[in-house]
Design an enzyme around this catalytic site. Structure first.
Site, PDB file in Angstrom:
ATOM      1  N   CYS A 174     -23.207  58.819 -35.649  1.00  0.00           N
ATOM      2  CA  CYS A 174     -21.762  59.073 -35.546  1.00  0.00           C
ATOM      3  C   CYS A 174     -21.428  59.496 -34.133  1.00  0.00           C
ATOM      4  O   CYS A 174     -22.316  59.654 -33.281  1.00  0.00           O
ATOM      5  CB  CYS A 174     -21.309  60.141 -36.543  1.00  0.00           C
TER       6      CYS A 174
ATOM      7  N   CYS B 150     -23.258  62.305 -32.439  1.00  0.00           N
ATOM      8  CA  CYS B 150     -24.571  61.970 -31.859  1.00  0.00           C
ATOM      9  C   CYS B 150     -24.417  61.488 -30.422  1.00  0.00           C
ATOM     10  O   CYS B 150     -25.099  61.957 -29.509  1.00  0.00           O
ATOM     11  CB  CYS B 150     -25.260  60.877 -32.676  1.00  0.00           C
TER      12      CYS B 150
ATOM     13  N   ASP C 235      -0.039  37.736  -4.575  1.00  0.00           N
ATOM     14  CA  ASP C 235      -0.241  37.151  -3.254  1.00  0.00           C
ATOM     15  C   ASP C 235       0.167  35.675  -3.340  1.00  0.00           C
ATOM     16  O   ASP C 235       0.077  35.066  -4.410  1.00  0.00           O
ATOM     17  CB  ASP C 235      -1.717  37.285  -2.872  1.00  0.00           C
TER      18      ASP C 235
ATOM     19  N   ASP D  50      -6.624  36.768  -3.903  1.00  0.00           N
ATOM     20  CA  ASP D  50      -7.885  36.017  -3.890  1.00  0.00           C
ATOM     21  C   ASP D  50      -8.623  36.088  -2.578  1.00  0.00           C
ATOM     22  O   ASP D  50      -9.739  35.583  -2.460  1.00  0.00           O
ATOM     23  CB  ASP D  50      -7.623  34.541  -4.226  1.00  0.00           C
TER      24      ASP D  50
ATOM     25  N   ASP E 111      -6.780  40.677   0.762  1.00  0.00           N
ATOM     26  CA  ASP E 111      -6.148  41.262  -0.424  1.00  0.00           C
ATOM     27  C   ASP E 111      -6.937  42.461  -0.955  1.00  0.00           C
ATOM     28  O   ASP E 111      -6.433  43.212  -1.791  1.00  0.00           O
ATOM     29  CB  ASP E 111      -6.030  40.224  -1.550  1.00  0.00           C
TER      30      ASP E 111
END
Length: 711
Positions: free
Chosen positions: A15, A18, A408, A607, A611
């Site tokens: 659980c 733990c 962008d 990309d 950036d």
């Protein structure tokens, strides 16, 4: 300091108490910087200083707590499921005669003994995992689900033993045996469901070919994929999976990269072009020189990324962790108080014992511990299938709050592969000579506009020598020298800063920019030499992606270093109203911060290398998968398909996952809020409490699995 990161399988957690205990113990150990333990994946992700502690010592810490630390995961989930299934079938087999005796035969010493002999193996064999877990938890100074189950079933069993051999009261062997059978059934179904949550990883692993055909001195030698080394020449026949990442050395073919990008149209491959392992060679013979193998390959990195995301914690899980930390001790107090209250008020020991047992069983916090991690596992897995790689649970959670997306332009909204459309020299130069000098100057440039100029010159078969010197000025342009000529290529601002008069070409430049084209100005020896118009086409689905975001009430902003007129032309084409133009690379992060100060929750999509600062500055950084490694590294989410529709997909997936998590948590909390009082006031018998507890966990996992329907 040598910081390292490792993942280790932790078996035996039952659980959330733990997993929280393992986490606390690991973080206290000298040399461990950070530890995240995920109950659903049964994994610990640990960052540690290898100068102070090693992997074996970390595993030893976990083992000493009574759990099993394993570095390999092979067949573990299947073994756990098979074990719970065996225990469940054994419990059912033994329960049938107990129930028959209980309900169809008279209660006497003989039938009590029969029930004792049938129930005891269930208690010892089926109950062993709970007794062991309870002992280890208590030994380490905490309490977990095992403590509740062990106490609940033992109370009914030991009370029945006392009434069999020492007293003359009623026996409840059926309740003790059925409790364990139902809880093991719950664990079995839970193990089966948890196995299903990691199917995305399994599918990715299965994509990898097992062997590769290596060419050595003209001979074809088949090797296992693990034996292939960087630099090997691999032969890939039509219809075969490409086994490695590499560069095409010989041949021409079309390759199906849909597993990687989601794009169904095959991509042409010729010498010098990169190919990725696990993609499919459609119709030509290729010879590929291996560049990446093993864990460095694109597929291996994707698998690792998804595994790390599935093992990570979302901030919302802290609620469950904090509650679980105090939940079990409180339940124990409530259970003891229930027993005392019933016994003191009624004098009925049996009733008091049964009500206490029901409280212990109904309160097991399994559902609470599984609510968040199972949903995160399925959500990140579905993202991977859709080409949306989410690097962690926190990013999956954060995406649903985004109200502003900054895009962008180049390579994100547009294809990032501009072409020269007009060449306009001044009177001193012919078209060919002007283009040749501009291309020589741009020969060392990696900027898309510079590459377009070079390609235009190559198409005309112009001789392109290397420049004598070359300097790139990000966001402005380039300075080159060739045969005594100083050549400047760049923006209006760049030429004006260098005191070059551009008035003669200004009107023509504005016309081109209104058409959405970028005007690249060229000056030679401090005098304007002409202008080259370059156009970058918009990706096919950019407009549709922007529309999807706007329909979600998300503000869409375009950011670019291009001039205002060019930027607005592109923005109009895709339906964007807000444009930030002529922004220098270092200014993109500043613009993101400005939006955040206005109270916006911002996602940045880009990309390129320029950036990366903006991706980090944003609340959520999203990199287009066709971009640079630096951008992908800086981002929180990577879109492998290279199109903007992935942004909307990521946000919709986040909203759906968060909805599922909230449903799970509400169910887990309400279940306990209603169930515990019912047990306290005697309206819930232990067998029903055990069944309800098991059902609660199964329902939470099943609700998470519904995310698999996400499209």
């Amino acid at each position: 300091m040598g910081l390292k990161k490792m993942e280790i399988k932790v078996l035996g957690m039952t659980c959330v108490a733990c997993s929280a205990r393992v986490e606390r113990k690991l973080i206290k150990a000298e040399g461990i910087v950070q530890a995240v333990v995920n109950l659903a994946t049964e994994k610990a992700t640990i960052e540690y200083n290898e100068d102070l502690i090693n992997r074996e010592q970390i595993a030893e810490i976990i083992n000493k707590m009574g759990y099993q630390a394993q570095k390999e995961e092979k067949e573990i989930k299947q073994k756990n499921y098979s074990r719970q299934l065996t225990l469940f079938l054994f419990a059912v087999l033994m329960n049938i005669p107990i129930m028959f005796i209980m309900y169809f035969l008279p209660m006497n010493m003989e039938t009590k003994l029969w029930q004792f002999f049938l129930a005891t193996p269930i208690q010892l064999i089926v109950g062993y995992q709970f007794y062991r877990g309870a002992y280890l938890a208590l030994k380490n100074g905490s309490a977990n689900m095992d403590v509740l189950v062990a106490l609940g079933s033992s109370a009914a069993y030991l009370y029945s033993v006392a009434n069999t051999f020492f007293l003359s009261g009623h026996v409840y062997y059926d309740a003790a045996a059925m409790i364990l059978a139902l809880i093991v059934l719950g664990k079995m179904l839970e193990a089966m469901a948890k196995g299903k949550t990691s199917e995305a990883i399994k599918k990715l692993v299965e994509l990898q070919p097992k062997t590769a055909c290596i060419l050595i001195d003209g001979r074809e030698i088949e090797k296992r994929i693990e034996q292939v080394a960087v630099g090997d020449l691999v032969l890939i026949k039509p219809g075969e999976k490409i086994p490695v990442d590499g560069l095409v050395e010989e041949g021409f073919s079309a390759v199906d990269e849909s597993m990687l990008t989601g794009e169904s149209i095959p991509v042409e491959k010729r010498p010098g072009v990169a190919v990725t392992g696990a993609t499919i060679n459609k119709n030509g013979l290729l010879k590929v020189r291996t560049t990446k193998v093993g864990k460095d390959s694109a597929l291996a990195q994707i698998i690792q990324l998804v595994e790390e995301a599935q093992g990570s914690k979302a901030p919302i899980q802290r609620i469950a962790d904090q509650v679980a930390g105090v939940f079990v001790p409180i339940v124990l107090i409530i259970a003891i108080s229930t027993f005392l209250a019933w016994y003191l008020s009624s004098g009925d020991f049996t009733r008091a014992l049964l009500n206490m047992t029901a409280v212990l069983l109904i309160a097991c916090p399994c559902a609470l511990g599984l609510a968040t991690p199972t949903a995160i596992m399925v959500g990140t897995g579905k993202g991977a299938e859709a080409g949306v790689l989410i690097k962690g649970g926190e990013y999956l959670e954060k995406a649903h709050t985004i109200n502003t997306v900054v895009l962008d332009k180049t390579g994100t909204i547009t294809k990032g592969k501009p072409e020269v459309t007009e060449i306009i020299p001044e009177d001193d130069y012919s078209v060919e000579e002007f283009l040749r000098l501009a291309a020589i100057a741009e020969k060392g440039s990696e900027h898309p506009l510079g590459i377009a100029v070079v390609k235009a010159a190559q198409k005309r078969n112009l001789q392109l020598d290397a420049p004598d010197s070359f300097t790139a000025l990000p966001g402005l342009g380039i300075v080159a020298e060739y045969e005594g000529k100083k050549i400047l290529v760049g923006t209006t601002k760049f030429l004006k800063d260098n005191e070059i008069n551009i008035e003669d070409i200004q009107a023509q430049k504005e016309i081109l920019e209104l058409a959405g084209k970028t005007a690249v100005l060229v000056a030679i020896n401090s005098k304007l030499a002409g202008m080259i118009a370059v156009a970058d086409t918009v990706k096919e689905n950019s407009a549709q992606a922007v529309q999807q975001l706007r329909q979600m009430n998300i503000k869409v902003v375009m950011i670019t270093g291009d001039n205002q007129a060019t930027a607005e032309a592109i923005a109009r084409e895709v339906g964007i109203d807000h444009v930030l133009a002529e922004v220098m690379p270092q200014g993109k992060a500043f613009e993101i911060e400005k939006l955040k100060k206005q109270g916006k929750i911002v996602a940045m999509v880009g990309d390129g290398i320029n950036d990366a600062p903006a991706l980090v500055a944003a609340d959520l950084g999203i990199a287009i998968g066709t971009g640079t490694d630096i951008a992908l590294e800086a981002a929180d989410i990577a879109l492998l398909r290279g199109d903007l529709e992935g942004v909307a997909t990521a946000i919709r997936l986040s909203k759906r996952t968060m909805k599922t998590i909230k449903q799970n948590l509400i169910w887990a909390f309400i279940y306990n809020i209603i169930g515990i009082p019912l047990a306290v006031f005697g309206y819930l018998i232990p067998v029903f409490a055990a069944g309800a507890m098991a059902f609660s966990s199964i329902s939470v996992v099943s609700n998470s699995l519904l995310l698999k329907r996400f499209r």
